[in-house]
Structure formats: C-alpha cells, structure tokens
Scaffold this active site. Structure first.
Site, PDB file in Angstrom:
ATOM      1  N   ALA A 104       3.371   8.162  43.735  1.00  0.00           N
ATOM      2  CA  ALA A 104       3.216   8.180  45.192  1.00  0.00           C
ATOM      3  C   ALA A 104       3.747   6.940  45.901  1.00  0.00           C
ATOM      4  O   ALA A 104       3.602   6.823  47.119  1.00  0.00           O
ATOM      5  CB  ALA A 104       1.738   8.368  45.550  1.00  0.00           C
ATOM      6  N   SER A 105       4.365   6.027  45.174  1.00  0.00           N
ATOM      7  CA  SER A 105       4.857   4.814  45.841  1.00  0.00           C
ATOM      8  C   SER A 105       6.182   5.033  46.544  1.00  0.00           C
ATOM      9  O   SER A 105       6.554   4.261  47.438  1.00  0.00           O
ATOM     10  CB  SER A 105       5.003   3.672  44.829  1.00  0.00           C
ATOM     11  OG  SER A 105       5.980   3.996  43.848  1.00  0.00           O
ATOM     12  N   SER A 138      12.564  19.834  37.702  1.00  0.00           N
ATOM     13  CA  SER A 138      13.919  19.527  38.167  1.00  0.00           C
ATOM     14  C   SER A 138      14.806  20.737  37.951  1.00  0.00           C
ATOM     15  O   SER A 138      14.535  21.574  37.067  1.00  0.00           O
ATOM     16  CB  SER A 138      14.491  18.338  37.376  1.00  0.00           C
ATOM     17  OG  SER A 138      15.868  18.179  37.616  1.00  0.00           O
ATOM     18  N   TYR A 174      16.154  13.133  29.762  1.00  0.00           N
ATOM     19  CA  TYR A 174      15.587  13.594  31.038  1.00  0.00           C
ATOM     20  C   TYR A 174      15.527  15.121  31.076  1.00  0.00           C
ATOM     21  O   TYR A 174      14.505  15.717  31.431  1.00  0.00           O
ATOM     22  CB  TYR A 174      16.425  13.069  32.202  1.00  0.00           C
ATOM     23  CG  TYR A 174      15.895  13.480  33.556  1.00  0.00           C
ATOM     24  CD1 TYR A 174      14.864  12.748  34.169  1.00  0.00           C
ATOM     25  CD2 TYR A 174      16.418  14.576  34.231  1.00  0.00           C
ATOM     26  CE1 TYR A 174      14.376  13.125  35.405  1.00  0.00           C
ATOM     27  CE2 TYR A 174      15.929  14.961  35.465  1.00  0.00           C
ATOM     28  CZ  TYR A 174      14.914  14.231  36.056  1.00  0.00           C
ATOM     29  OH  TYR A 174      14.428  14.608  37.286  1.00  0.00           O
ATOM     30  N   ALA A 224      15.493  17.250  28.609  1.00  0.00           N
ATOM     31  CA  ALA A 224      14.496  17.741  27.653  1.00  0.00           C
ATOM     32  C   ALA A 224      13.080  17.572  28.197  1.00  0.00           C
ATOM     33  O   ALA A 224      12.235  18.454  28.051  1.00  0.00           O
ATOM     34  CB  ALA A 224      14.640  17.003  26.324  1.00  0.00           C
ATOM     35  N   LYS A 231      12.042  17.435  31.335  1.00  0.00           N
ATOM     36  CA  LYS A 231      11.752  18.343  32.442  1.00  0.00           C
ATOM     37  C   LYS A 231      11.689  19.799  31.972  1.00  0.00           C
ATOM     38  O   LYS A 231      10.891  20.593  32.474  1.00  0.00           O
ATOM     39  CB  LYS A 231      12.798  18.179  33.543  1.00  0.00           C
ATOM     40  CG  LYS A 231      12.716  16.846  34.274  1.00  0.00           C
ATOM     41  CD  LYS A 231      11.368  16.643  34.942  1.00  0.00           C
ATOM     42  CE  LYS A 231      11.320  15.383  35.793  1.00  0.00           C
ATOM     43  NZ  LYS A 231      10.025  15.221  36.493  1.00  0.00           N
TER      44      LYS A 231
END
Length: 224
Positions: A20-21, A140, A153, A155, A157
């Site tokens: 959430a940043s 994604s 990445y 893999a 997702k």
C-alpha cells in the site's frame, strides 16, 4: 444515498491491503477508504510516498510472524476483517549468465509474490470464516500470456493465479470469495524502466487496445 452509491459503498467494511505504499496497492487502499472502508495498508516502506487517507503499517510481507501479529491486532480492534487485498509484489531482472544471481532473484520473487500472499490468505481467512468476506490477489497479464526475460515473475504470478482458484474452492463454504485481478501494463515505480524504454513502451502500446499504459487508479473500480 443513491442506488449506485449504496451498491458500491464499503461503509462498515474493514480491509487490509498489502503493497500500500505505492502503485496499485496505494491506489486500492486510497479508493477503498474513499468508499468508506476502514483500511489498513501494509508495506515495507516507512510510509507512503504521497499523502494518504488510510491507516498505514510498515512491515515486509515476507515477515510472516509480524504479519500475523498485525492481523490479530486488527481483529482485536475491529472484531473482524472483511477484505484482504494482496497487492505487494516485486520484479527482479535475473542475470541469465550468472546462475547464482538468477537463483537469488527466483527465490526472492517467489517469496514475495507467491509465498507471502498464500500465507497471508491462510492466516486472514481463518479469522474471516465467522463473517465471510472477499480476498483479492493482484496477479498480472503475465500469468496468462507470459513475457520474455523474467521467468521468475511470470512463474510467481501464474502460481498465484492458480492458488486463487484453489482458495476459492476451499473457502466458498465459509462465504469467502477469492478472486484475482490481472492488470495489463500499469505505469508504476516497478514498471517505470520499461515505460521509459522507447522500444518496450511501443511494443506494449501496440498490444493495448486503448493505446495507453494503465494507471494504478484504473484498478480501483474493479477491486471495489
């Protein structure tokens, strides 16, 4: 309150949003808060980069012991959790010519993008069973189509997509819905390098029907 306002109101709901940043997580946390939810945003940064309108807790999502304490604290304060959004995620360019570096990037990516959200779902869902709720994983477009030069990445997702389906089966009997949102190309700090790479920018643009990259704010409505 109009019918539409009531339909999409989150008044009285308690939500946890990871990542959430900044980026998509920040947009969702802000949007939920504007929709009248009580929001707890969790991310590893000390505080968001912009002015924020929700409760913020600094914690790396891979620190599962601390995450468990945070979840139990939120339950103690509110007696429930209605919504969990797993938006925290990373991407690391693996050096294919250096197996050690590639292995390190694989381990870290899977730890944050897959292991952490799965563990957080397990912890939170046990405390959501009494009242039901909604769990949303941010996956994604890569989970469906893949893309080159970043198998870690893709893999992570893809696996999170399937974990979502598994949890949906397991938790439906408790009136807990589990879904994923699979964004296309969204311009965030994480994707900024590709955004500024003229060749990659144009390739992604050609594969986007609206002929523009998405903005984190585009995800708010779908999440609500």
């Amino acid at each position: 309150m109009s019918f539409v306002d009531e339909l999409f109101s989150l008044k009285g709901k308690v939500a946890i949003v990871t990542g959430a940043s900044n980026g998509i997580g920040f947009a969702i946390a802000s949007g939920f808060s504007k929709a009248s939810a009580k929001v707890y945003g969790v991310a590893r940064s000390k505080k968001p980069k912009r002015e924020y309108n929700f409760n913020y807790i600094s914690c790396d999502v891979s620190n599962i012991e601390k995450i468990e304490k945070i979840i139990k604290g939120i339950i103690a304060e509110n007696s429930k959790i209605d919504i969990l959004v797993n938006a925290a995620g990373i991407t690391i360019d693996g050096d294919f010519n250096n197996f050690k570096k590639f292995s390190e990037s694989l381990h870290k990516t899977l730890e944050i993008n897959l292991k952490a959200p799965v563990q957080i779902i397990k912890l939170a869902s046990e405390l959501m069973k009494a009242n039901g709720g909604s769990i949303i994983n941010i996956t994604s477009i890569a989970a469906h189509f893949g893309f080159p030069d970043n198998p870690s990445y893709v893999a992570s997702k893809g696996a999170l997509k399937m974990a979502t389906k598994a949890f949906a089966e397991d938790l439906a009997k408790y009136n807990i819905r589990v879904n994923n949102i699979a964004p296309g190309y969204i311009h965030t700090d994480m994707t900024d390098r590709s955004y500024r790479d003229k060749e990659k920018y144009e390739i992604r643009l050609r594969n986007t029907m609206l002929k523009r990259w998405g903005k984190p704010e585009d995800i708010i409505g779908a999440a609500i």
